[in-house]
Design a protein around this motif. Structure first.
Motif, PDB file in Angstrom:
ATOM      1  N   UNK A 199      47.092  40.638  17.152  1.00 38.25           N
ATOM      2  CA  UNK A 199      46.342  41.269  18.231  1.00 38.25           C
ATOM      3  C   UNK A 199      45.517  40.240  18.992  1.00 38.25           C
ATOM      4  N   UNK A 200      45.579  40.287  20.313  1.00 36.45           N
ATOM      5  CA  UNK A 200      44.653  39.494  21.123  1.00 36.45           C
ATOM      6  C   UNK A 200      43.339  40.221  21.349  1.00 36.45           C
ATOM      7  N   UNK A 201      43.330  41.535  21.146  1.00 37.06           N
ATOM      8  CA  UNK A 201      42.155  42.343  21.471  1.00 37.06           C
ATOM      9  C   UNK A 201      41.744  43.273  20.335  1.00 37.06           C
ATOM     10  N   UNK A 202      41.930  42.839  19.094  1.00 39.72           N
ATOM     11  CA  UNK A 202      41.676  43.754  17.982  1.00 39.72           C
ATOM     12  C   UNK A 202      40.221  44.215  17.955  1.00 39.72           C
ATOM     13  N   UNK A 203      40.047  45.528  17.940  1.00 42.11           N
ATOM     14  CA  UNK A 203      38.732  46.123  17.771  1.00 42.11           C
ATOM     15  C   UNK A 203      37.871  46.207  19.007  1.00 42.11           C
ATOM     16  N   UNK A 204      38.322  45.661  20.154  1.00 40.88           N
ATOM     17  CA  UNK A 204      37.476  45.696  21.340  1.00 40.88           C
ATOM     18  C   UNK A 204      37.761  46.931  22.189  1.00 40.88           C
ATOM     19  N   UNK A 205      37.172  46.990  23.358  1.00 37.80           N
ATOM     20  CA  UNK A 205      37.286  48.166  24.224  1.00 37.80           C
ATOM     21  C   UNK A 205      38.729  48.432  24.623  1.00 37.80           C
ATOM     22  N   UNK A 206      39.476  47.359  24.958  1.00 35.78           N
ATOM     23  CA  UNK A 206      40.865  47.537  25.367  1.00 35.78           C
ATOM     24  C   UNK A 206      41.720  48.031  24.211  1.00 35.78           C
ATOM     25  N   UNK A 207      41.448  47.520  23.016  1.00 28.73           N
ATOM     26  CA  UNK A 207      42.154  47.991  21.814  1.00 28.73           C
ATOM     27  C   UNK A 207      41.975  49.496  21.658  1.00 28.73           C
ATOM     28  N   UNK A 208      40.750  49.963  21.806  1.00 25.12           N
ATOM     29  CA  UNK A 208      40.485  51.383  21.586  1.00 25.12           C
ATOM     30  C   UNK A 208      41.025  52.252  22.723  1.00 25.12           C
ATOM     31  N   UNK A 209      41.118  51.705  23.931  1.00 28.76           N
ATOM     32  CA  UNK A 209      41.774  52.462  25.008  1.00 28.76           C
ATOM     33  C   UNK A 209      43.227  52.706  24.646  1.00 28.76           C
ATOM     34  N   UNK A 210      43.888  51.659  24.162  1.00 31.11           N
ATOM     35  CA  UNK A 210      45.284  51.799  23.753  1.00 31.11           C
ATOM     36  C   UNK A 210      45.403  52.791  22.594  1.00 31.11           C
ATOM     37  N   UNK A 211      44.509  52.666  21.630  1.00 29.55           N
ATOM     38  CA  UNK A 211      44.562  53.557  20.451  1.00 29.55           C
ATOM     39  C   UNK A 211      44.315  55.000  20.837  1.00 29.55           C
ATOM     40  N   UNK A 212      43.392  55.236  21.729  1.00 28.48           N
ATOM     41  CA  UNK A 212      43.107  56.599  22.162  1.00 28.48           C
ATOM     42  C   UNK A 212      44.278  57.200  22.933  1.00 28.48           C
ATOM     43  N   UNK A 213      45.064  56.351  23.592  1.00 31.76           N
ATOM     44  CA  UNK A 213      46.225  56.853  24.335  1.00 31.76           C
ATOM     45  C   UNK A 213      47.343  57.316  23.404  1.00 31.76           C
ATOM     46  N   UNK A 214      47.279  56.941  22.120  1.00 34.64           N
ATOM     47  CA  UNK A 214      48.357  57.268  21.188  1.00 34.64           C
ATOM     48  C   UNK A 214      48.176  58.669  20.592  1.00 34.64           C
ATOM     49  N   UNK A 215      48.119  59.626  21.481  1.00 34.77           N
ATOM     50  CA  UNK A 215      48.010  61.013  21.020  1.00 34.77           C
ATOM     51  C   UNK A 215      49.351  61.489  20.476  1.00 34.77           C
ATOM     52  N   UNK A 216      49.271  62.373  19.500  1.00 31.13           N
ATOM     53  CA  UNK A 216      50.471  62.827  18.811  1.00 31.13           C
ATOM     54  C   UNK A 216      51.243  63.862  19.630  1.00 31.13           C
ATOM     55  N   UNK A 217      52.500  64.008  19.277  1.00 31.42           N
ATOM     56  CA  UNK A 217      53.347  65.062  19.824  1.00 31.42           C
ATOM     57  C   UNK A 217      52.642  66.415  19.641  1.00 31.42           C
ATOM     58  N   UNK A 218      52.591  67.204  20.706  1.00 27.28           N
ATOM     59  CA  UNK A 218      51.833  68.461  20.668  1.00 27.28           C
ATOM     60  C   UNK A 218      52.388  69.445  19.645  1.00 27.28           C
ATOM     61  N   UNK A 219      53.689  69.414  19.379  1.00 24.93           N
ATOM     62  CA  UNK A 219      54.259  70.315  18.369  1.00 24.93           C
ATOM     63  C   UNK A 219      53.732  69.968  16.974  1.00 24.93           C
TER      64      UNK A 219
END
Length: 429
Positions: free
Chosen positions: A222-242
């Motif tokens: 990771x170039x951005x582990x744990x920073x704001x950009x990392x968490x933006x990416x992580x928050x975008x990983x929402x699960x399949x709604x089913x």
């Protein structure tokens, strides 16, 4: 190179006159819904070492998604800005219990693709192959293939020094990527690598190639582990709604748990999430009790079933609740032992048991996500030390907004009830 005549699953060379992909990608203020990048469009592909598990692969995705996000927004050259990250489909993983053969499930089976696309310019592999067919050929020629490998002496100096260089391959080349036989390349190199994803930018910006494949993508950090950009990416990983609905139904039916009563409601769009620590969670304890190879490889950090039961019991008493949800890869006799100990003291033990329809459609990956969702919404969570499955649950709980003390907890091995706590990677907005 004939050895690569069977290079599986990954890249294609598109002529600009035939490249027309209708997609959705919203990168901050950049909207390209229905756009067609006929000119400077370029594809990034990556592969992961086959033995690596589901949750580590999710982390590797983040490394390349963040890199693609940065390339698209920050590239020094306009020609290099139009990037598409192609998601490798999920085949059967070694530690999955229910699947018996490769299934090639797209990412949308497990994650909300539209949510991913609001952060990174991603497409599914099947969308890529759909466009291959438009060229009138089923064969794909990859412009540049890099087999990433560790330096043999990378830790001898005792210092972390970023470097990369084309070198002799450390191991025999395995051409069987993703089981596809119609992808080839005339340009394959072994790239010894020590460092972060941003180092790869130079390869990208000094080349005019359209397609790039990085094999053993997990080598890059990771170039951005744990920073704001990392968490933006992580928050975008929402699960399949089913999968979310299946988990929520289980919570409601068996654990008296709903988002409203648990104070765990999230906005529809992850970009609207605000910092908070107000989540209460359902009236149950959740645990991830990793067994399997951890029993042999990490005996000091992996409790016996009886000692795990004692730790669960103590926490249930502290919380004044009597239900525990267990996510585990334990054998059936170990599960029965755990249930017997706890139920004899009046506690209720619940596990998620997938029905035939869930297994056929979503497989082991879907079951893992359902279990993680249920664990993520509990009043209190206990994980397994250094397990990526537990890491992902802790991240979900940070996104939901739980107090830190209810999330970063672990089972102790041996006979101890006190041990080194897990690292606390707190969310950054």
């Amino acid at each position: 190179m004939l050895i690569f005549s069977k290079i599986i699953l990954l890249l294609l060379f598109f002529t600009t006159s035939t490249l027309q992909i209708e997609e959705y990608c919203e990168i901050d203020d950049m909207v390209c819904k229905g756009a067609s990048f006929k000119q400077n469009y370029r594809y990034l592909f990556y592969d992961v070492n086959p033995p690596e598990g589901f949750n580590l692969r999710r982390d590797v995705y983040m490394r390349y998604a963040i890199w693609a996000h940065k390339l698209m927004l920050n590239s020094r050259l306009e020609y290099h800005k139009y990037v598409k990250l192609v998601l490798p489909p999920w085949s059967r993983l070694y530690h999955w219990r229910y699947s018996e053969k490769p299934e090639f499930k797209p990412w949308s089976y497990y994650f909300d693709l539209e949510s991913l696309q609001k952060f990174a310019p991603v497409i599914e592999m099947y969308q890529f192959f759909d466009d291959v067919k438009k060229t009138g050929s089923n064969k794909v020629l990859i412009d540049e293939v890099y087999i990433l490998q560790h330096y043999e002496d990378m830790f001898q100096s005792g210092k972390f020094i970023e470097k990369m260089s084309i070198e002799k391959c450390n191991e025999p080349v395995d051409p069987n990527y993703f089981y596809y036989k119609n992808i080839t390349s005339n340009n394959v190199k072994c790239l010894s690598f020590h460092g972060f994803t941003d180092q790869l930018t130079n390869l990208f910006e000094t080349s005019s190639s359209k397609t790039f494949l990085f094999i053993h993508g997990e080598v890059v950090l990771h170039s951005n582990f744990g920073d704001k950009l990392y968490w933006k990416c992580r928050r975008s990983m929402r699960f399949n709604k089913h999968l979310i609905n299946i988990a929520n139904e289980f919570r409601n039916k068996n654990l008296n748990s709903t988002d409203v009563s648990d104070k765990t409601e999230l906005p529809e769009d992850w970009k609207e999430e605000k910092p908070r620590r107000t989540a209460l969670g359902g009236p149950y304890l959740s645990v991830h009790l990793r067994r399997g190879d951890f029993v042999r490889a990490r005996p000091k950090d992996t409790p016996t079933i009886s000692h795990a039961a004692k730790q669960i019991k103590n926490r249930l008493i502290d919380l004044s609740i009597n239900k525990v949800f267990v996510a585990t890869d334990a054998k059936i006799n170990e599960i029965n032992e755990l249930k017997s100990i706890l139920e004899s003291d009046g506690f209720q033990v619940l596990l998620y048991e997938p029905n035939k329809n869930v297994l056929q459609k979503f497989g082991d990956g879907g079951v893992a996500i359902i279990e993680q969702i249920i664990c993520s919404y509990s009043r209190y969570f206990i994980g397994t030390y250094e397990s990526t499955f537990s890491f992902r649950i802790q991240e979900e709980r940070e996104i939901i907004g739980f107090p830190v003390e209810s999330t970063f907890n672990r089972f102790c091995g041996g006979d101890s009830f006190e041990c080194e706590p897990p690292s606390k990677w707190k969310i950054v907005y």
